[in-house]
Write a protein that holds these residues in place. Structure first.
Motif, short mmCIF file in Angstrom:
data_model
loop_
_atom_site.label_atom_id
_atom_site.label_comp_id
_atom_site.label_asym_id
_atom_site.label_seq_id
_atom_site.Cartn_x
_atom_site.Cartn_y
_atom_site.Cartn_z
N PHE A 277 11.11 19.18 -1.86
CA PHE A 277 12.31 18.92 -2.65
C PHE A 277 12.06 18.06 -3.88
O PHE A 277 12.86 18.08 -4.81
CB PHE A 277 13.42 18.29 -1.80
CG PHE A 277 14.24 19.28 -1.03
CD1 PHE A 277 15.29 19.95 -1.63
CD2 PHE A 277 13.95 19.56 0.29
CE1 PHE A 277 16.04 20.87 -0.93
CE2 PHE A 277 14.69 20.48 1.01
CZ PHE A 277 15.74 21.14 0.40
N VAL A 278 10.99 17.28 -3.91
CA VAL A 278 10.78 16.39 -5.07
C VAL A 278 10.50 17.21 -6.32
O VAL A 278 11.14 17.06 -7.35
CB VAL A 278 9.63 15.40 -4.80
CG1 VAL A 278 9.41 14.49 -6.00
CG2 VAL A 278 9.92 14.57 -3.56
N GLY A 279 9.52 18.12 -6.22
CA GLY A 279 9.19 18.94 -7.36
C GLY A 279 10.27 19.92 -7.74
O GLY A 279 10.30 20.42 -8.87
N LEU A 280 11.17 20.20 -6.81
CA LEU A 280 12.27 21.14 -7.09
C LEU A 280 13.43 20.47 -7.79
O LEU A 280 13.95 20.98 -8.79
CB LEU A 280 12.74 21.77 -5.78
CG LEU A 280 13.97 22.69 -5.86
CD1 LEU A 280 13.67 23.90 -6.75
CD2 LEU A 280 14.39 23.14 -4.47
N ASP B 115 0.83 -1.21 0.00
CA ASP B 115 0.00 0.00 0.00
C ASP B 115 0.86 1.26 0.00
O ASP B 115 0.63 2.18 -0.79
CB ASP B 115 -0.92 0.01 1.22
CG ASP B 115 -2.04 -1.02 1.11
OD1 ASP B 115 -2.14 -1.66 0.05
OD2 ASP B 115 -2.80 -1.17 2.09
N ARG B 116 1.85 1.31 0.89
CA ARG B 116 2.63 2.53 0.97
C ARG B 116 3.56 2.68 -0.22
O ARG B 116 3.90 3.80 -0.60
CB ARG B 116 3.40 2.60 2.30
CG ARG B 116 4.48 1.59 2.50
CD ARG B 116 4.95 1.60 3.96
NE ARG B 116 5.52 2.87 4.33
CZ ARG B 116 5.80 3.24 5.59
NH1 ARG B 116 5.50 2.41 6.59
NH2 ARG B 116 6.34 4.41 5.86
N THR B 117 3.95 1.57 -0.85
CA THR B 117 4.76 1.67 -2.07
C THR B 117 3.95 2.25 -3.21
O THR B 117 4.44 3.10 -3.97
CB THR B 117 5.31 0.28 -2.47
OG1 THR B 117 6.14 -0.22 -1.41
CG2 THR B 117 6.14 0.37 -3.74
N VAL B 118 2.70 1.80 -3.33
CA VAL B 118 1.83 2.37 -4.37
C VAL B 118 1.62 3.86 -4.14
O VAL B 118 1.71 4.68 -5.08
CB VAL B 118 0.47 1.63 -4.38
CG1 VAL B 118 -0.52 2.35 -5.30
CG2 VAL B 118 0.66 0.19 -4.83
N LEU B 119 1.38 4.26 -2.90
CA LEU B 119 1.20 5.68 -2.59
C LEU B 119 2.47 6.46 -2.88
O LEU B 119 2.41 7.59 -3.40
CB LEU B 119 0.79 5.85 -1.13
CG LEU B 119 -0.64 5.49 -0.78
CD1 LEU B 119 -0.87 5.54 0.72
CD2 LEU B 119 -1.62 6.43 -1.49
N ALA B 120 3.63 5.89 -2.55
CA ALA B 120 4.90 6.58 -2.81
C ALA B 120 5.09 6.82 -4.30
O ALA B 120 5.52 7.90 -4.72
CB ALA B 120 6.06 5.76 -2.25
N VAL B 121 4.77 5.81 -5.11
CA VAL B 121 4.92 5.95 -6.56
C VAL B 121 3.98 7.03 -7.10
O VAL B 121 4.38 7.89 -7.89
CB VAL B 121 4.65 4.60 -7.25
CG1 VAL B 121 4.52 4.79 -8.76
CG2 VAL B 121 5.77 3.63 -6.94
N VAL B 122 2.74 7.00 -6.66
CA VAL B 122 1.75 7.97 -7.14
C VAL B 122 2.14 9.39 -6.73
O VAL B 122 2.14 10.32 -7.55
CB VAL B 122 0.35 7.62 -6.62
CG1 VAL B 122 -0.65 8.74 -6.94
CG2 VAL B 122 -0.12 6.30 -7.21
N VAL B 123 2.48 9.56 -5.45
CA VAL B 123 2.84 10.89 -4.95
C VAL B 123 4.11 11.39 -5.63
O VAL B 123 4.19 12.55 -6.06
CB VAL B 123 3.00 10.85 -3.42
CG1 VAL B 123 3.62 12.14 -2.90
CG2 VAL B 123 1.65 10.61 -2.75
N GLY B 124 5.13 10.54 -5.72
CA GLY B 124 6.39 10.96 -6.33
C GLY B 124 6.24 11.33 -7.79
O GLY B 124 6.78 12.34 -8.26
N ALA B 125 5.51 10.50 -8.54
CA ALA B 125 5.31 10.79 -9.96
C ALA B 125 4.54 12.10 -10.14
O ALA B 125 4.88 12.92 -11.02
CB ALA B 125 4.57 9.63 -10.63
N ALA B 126 3.50 12.31 -9.34
CA ALA B 126 2.71 13.54 -9.46
C ALA B 126 3.54 14.77 -9.13
O ALA B 126 3.46 15.79 -9.83
CB ALA B 126 1.49 13.46 -8.55
N LEU B 127 4.36 14.68 -8.09
CA LEU B 127 5.20 15.83 -7.72
C LEU B 127 6.29 16.09 -8.75
O LEU B 127 6.62 17.24 -9.04
CB LEU B 127 5.82 15.61 -6.34
CG LEU B 127 4.86 15.68 -5.15
CD1 LEU B 127 5.58 15.33 -3.86
CD2 LEU B 127 4.24 17.09 -5.04
#
Length: 339
Positions: free
Chosen positions: A268-271, A69-81
């Motif tokens: 920092f991700v989006g930056l 679950d948290r891996t899926v959320l990490a991928v979604v959040v990271g890709a979106a940012l």
């Protein structure tokens, strides 16, 4: 007049930054993402064998499923940012632009504080909705302020308006929190950015919007390329600069607001991700946007994994880890003259 040799022309047109073969530039980020995903599933304060992912009778199966679950959320959040940061930087032509600077994080934070403190809402799905709406409204206010300024909707005016709105909203949030200790307790983990313990069902609230935003960002890649050349050149290429800015801005806000609603302000991700992607494939957004999504997903997944192992058995929130990982990257970008 003699024509340049094909090899010379290829070298001249090669993207600036890391000089790698095209296949390596494409495969390296994917390899990094696969490694980050494997580590996110198997590594933590307690190691999990791959068999625990598929064997329901395995004693660690529940832990493995929680990590899925948290891996899926990490991928979604990271890709979106990653996508959002690339869009914001292309929109403003500012290498320091990211959702935090342009008011998205501050708007989401204020909406969360109001939902908890003033409205007394405790349902996570409502929190996510409130954060999404707050982030979107703040970003719209930033762009409206920039649009009515003397210079109009220009890169500098957007950045200045974002800084002003962020300062104002942060002050209001702080004032509300100081008078309500219960709200501060409920809000403090979301504030630093976290995906641990988040319900994967929350994706049903904002997931479709993130998919739409990701697809639209790819559709707008050519308009971002045109805007990078300046308004006159963009108009000459058939792109209406003002309409393109509003379209790209709406997509960037959609992605950043959705990611922030799911995980809180993950900085920092989006930056930094757009700068890393540019170093690999150059400034063309048709290649830059997909690579930013891959690198953003890998960064957040890796940061979440590191947060589980640096201080066992406790966890360090992913927003803190991206800042710790991002700071060296920020220094690297400064030294390379990318900021």
């Amino acid at each position: 007049m003699s024509r340049p040799a094909p090899a010379t022309t290829a070298r001249a047109l090669a993207p600036p930054g890391v000089r790698l073969p095209a296949a390596a530039r494409a495969l390296t980020p994917l390899l990094l993402l696969l490694v980050a995903l494997a580590a996110s599933l198997l590594v933590g304060s307690r190691a999990v064998a791959p068999s625990a992912l598929i064997d329901a009778a395995h004693p660690l199966h529940a832990i493995a499923m929680a990590r899925v679950d948290r891996t899926v959320l990490a991928v979604v959040v990271g890709a979106a940012l990653g996508l959002s940061g690339t869009c914001f930087q292309g929109l403003t032509r500012n290498p320091l632009a990211d959702p935090g600077i342009l008011g998205v994080f501050a708007g989401a934070s204020l909406a969360m504080v109001v939902a908890i403190s003033v409205l007394g809402v405790s349902a996570p799905a409502v929190h996510v909705t409130a954060a999404f709406v707050g982030a979107a409204v703040a970003a719209v206010v930033v762009h409206l302020l920039a649009a009515v300024s003397r210079g109009g909707l220009r890169p500098g005016s957007v950045t200045i308006a974002g800084a002003a709105v962020t300062a104002a909203l942060t002050s209001i949030s702080t004032a509300l929190l100081l008078g309500d200790r219960g709200t501060l307790q409920a809000y403090r983990f979301w504030q630093v950015g976290t995906i641990g313990g988040r319900d994967l069902g929350l994706l049903g609230v904002v997931g479709p919007l993130l998919v739409v935003g990701a697809l639209l960002s790819l559709v707008l890649a050519r308009r971002l390329d045109a805007l990078a050349l300046g308004d006159d050149a963009a108009a000459a290429l058939g792109t209406h600069p003002t309409r393109a800015r509003w379209a790209v801005g709406a997509v960037a806000v959609l992605l950043a607001a959705g990611a922030t609603a799911l995980a809180g302000p993950v900085g920092f991700v989006g930056l930094l991700v757009p700068h890393a992607a540019r170093a690999l494939v150059g400034p063309a957004h048709g290649r830059l946007l997909p690579l930013s999504a891959v690198l953003g997903a890998a960064l957040v997944a890796a940061a979440d994994t590191l947060g589980r192992v640096v201080l066992p058995p406790s966890e360090v929130q992913v927003g803190i880890m991206t800042a710790m990982v991002g700071l060296p990257g920020f220094v690297w970008a400064l030294r390379r003259g990318r900021l």
